[in-house]
Design a protein around this motif. Structure first.
Motif, short mmCIF file in Angstrom:
data_model
loop_
_atom_site.label_atom_id
_atom_site.label_comp_id
_atom_site.label_asym_id
_atom_site.label_seq_id
_atom_site.Cartn_x
_atom_site.Cartn_y
_atom_site.Cartn_z
N LEU A 149 42.32 86.73 8.15
CA LEU A 149 40.94 87.20 8.11
C LEU A 149 40.44 87.41 6.68
CD1 LEU A 149 40.85 89.79 11.05
CD2 LEU A 149 40.32 87.34 11.07
N SER A 150 41.34 87.70 5.76
CA SER A 150 40.93 87.88 4.36
C SER A 150 40.47 86.57 3.74
CB SER A 150 42.09 88.48 3.55
OG SER A 150 43.14 87.55 3.40
N ARG A 151 40.88 85.44 4.32
CA ARG A 151 40.52 84.12 3.76
C ARG A 151 39.42 83.42 4.55
NH1 ARG A 151 44.00 80.56 4.52
NH2 ARG A 151 45.65 81.61 5.68
N HIS A 152 39.17 83.87 5.77
CA HIS A 152 38.21 83.18 6.63
C HIS A 152 37.18 84.19 7.14
CE1 HIS A 152 40.55 79.38 7.01
NE2 HIS A 152 41.58 80.19 6.86
N HIS A 153 36.08 84.30 6.44
CA HIS A 153 35.06 85.28 6.83
C HIS A 153 34.39 84.91 8.14
CE1 HIS A 153 35.56 87.49 3.14
NE2 HIS A 153 35.29 86.42 2.41
N LEU A 154 34.26 83.61 8.42
CA LEU A 154 33.67 83.19 9.69
C LEU A 154 34.57 83.60 10.85
CD1 LEU A 154 31.44 81.67 11.19
CD2 LEU A 154 32.76 79.56 10.87
N ILE A 155 35.87 83.38 10.69
CA ILE A 155 36.82 83.80 11.72
C ILE A 155 36.84 85.31 11.85
CG2 ILE A 155 39.28 83.88 12.30
CD1 ILE A 155 39.58 81.08 11.23
N GLU A 156 36.72 86.00 10.73
CA GLU A 156 36.69 87.47 10.76
C GLU A 156 35.59 87.99 11.67
OE1 GLU A 156 35.65 91.19 7.73
OE2 GLU A 156 35.89 89.16 6.94
N ASN A 157 34.39 87.45 11.53
CA ASN A 157 33.27 87.91 12.34
C ASN A 157 33.45 87.54 13.81
OD1 ASN A 157 31.92 89.02 10.11
ND2 ASN A 157 30.94 87.07 9.61
N ARG A 158 33.94 86.34 14.06
CA ARG A 158 34.13 85.91 15.44
C ARG A 158 35.24 86.72 16.11
NH1 ARG A 158 34.65 79.52 15.75
NH2 ARG A 158 34.44 79.99 17.97
N PHE A 159 36.29 87.03 15.35
CA PHE A 159 37.41 87.78 15.92
C PHE A 159 36.97 89.19 16.29
CE2 PHE A 159 41.59 89.51 16.48
CZ PHE A 159 42.36 88.42 16.86
N LYS A 160 36.13 89.79 15.48
CA LYS A 160 35.61 91.13 15.80
C LYS A 160 34.84 91.11 17.11
CE LYS A 160 33.64 92.01 11.78
NZ LYS A 160 32.91 92.76 10.70
N ARG A 161 34.06 90.04 17.33
CA ARG A 161 33.30 89.94 18.58
C ARG A 161 34.24 89.76 19.78
NH1 ARG A 161 29.71 86.90 15.23
NH2 ARG A 161 30.56 84.92 15.99
#
Length: 277
Positions: A149-161
């Motif tokens: 998640l520290s390297r992929h901000h798009l994945i970070e947001n999707r994972f939170k959802r």
């Protein structure tokens, strides 16, 4: 998704009542074909290079961890040139993002709750079973979650959802159990239970790895995880719900306590759930 292909008689629960037919249908045979096709073998669609790259990358990421694998290693494992892989994927990050999209699609399908009936204890078991199945299939995401998640901000947001959706689904199922009289809990307790279920399922593989780094993460690891998460709700179940919980839990406890005799990566949770039903 699990779909029934043939009619089955409902098995008996511990109190002698038939277990939910809809639940039994949801875990029907995934691989049976139409009767007219039984006499001829199915035609296999030739996999495209892009799909093979994803499959190879997923296997390598799951086995060794995503940070340890390069695109050159993926190409070498496939027996293709690095240039051929580069034609389809310019970077490893693009492969990771495509795999995450596939994961998001699959986990989204598991987060549906019954709409035309009240949920039952079996629905909670099946919900956790399917969530853990998807976690296991894409376990590299959970193994390296913070670093990823520290390297992929798009994945970070999707994972939170996705985590929010998972918590909401658990909360709806628990609230439904309260409405049907199978569980006793206040709204605050339900909210806490749902969040704790999401926390434990999200970090279960990390806990299992820290506990025994040399043990393979296989079906017994996941069976133990399903049982531990469901156990969070057990003290709140009604006597009838608790008897059904104990009945469904037996194969999971047996599988979770088994020696790691099977090949790493083999999933037998569906068999465990069938045995419980």
């Amino acid at each position: 998704p699990l779909r029934a292909r043939s009619a089955r008689s409902a098995p008996a629960a511990p109190d002698g009542k038939p277990v939910n037919n809809a639940m039994h249908e949801m875990i029907g045979n995934r691989n049976t074909s139409a009767q007219g096709d039984e006499q001829r073998p199915p035609l296999k669609r030739k996999r495209r290079t892009r799909e093979r790259i994803q499959e190879t990358a997923l296997a390598l990421f799951n086995r060794f961890g995503e940070p340890s694998i390069t695109t050159s290693a993926i190409a070498a494992d496939m027996g293709i040139s690095h240039g051929n892989l580069y034609y389809h994927y310019r970077s490893k990050d693009q492969i990771v993002e495509d795999l995450f999209s596939a994961y998001a699609l699959e986990v989204g399908r598991t987060l549906a709750t019954p709409e035309k009936r009240a949920p039952h204890v079996e629905d909670m078991w099946l919900f956790l079973h399917l969530v853990f199945e998807t976690i296991f299939k894409y376990r590299f995401l959970y193994r390296d979650l913070n670093e990823l998640l520290s390297r992929h901000h798009l994945i970070e947001n999707r994972f939170k959802r996705i985590l929010a959706h998972q918590t909401q689904t658990a909360q709806r199922l628990l609230s439904g159990l309260v409405s049907s009289g199978e569980l006793a809990a206040s709204p605050a307790e339900i909210a806490a239970l749902a969040e704790n279920m999401t926390v434990v399922s999200t970090y279960w593989l990390s806990y299992a790895f820290v506990r025994d780094p040399r043990a393979p993460q296989d079906s017994s690891t996941l069976a133990h995880g399903v049982f531990q998460v469901m156990s969070l709700a057990a003290p709140h179940l009604s006597p009838t719900g608790r008897r059904l919980f104990d009945h469904l839990a037996r194969p999971y406890i047996k599988l979770g306590a088994a020696d790691h005799a099977e090949e790493p990566g083999h999933m037998d949770l569906l068999s465990a759930f069938r045995q419980g039903l």
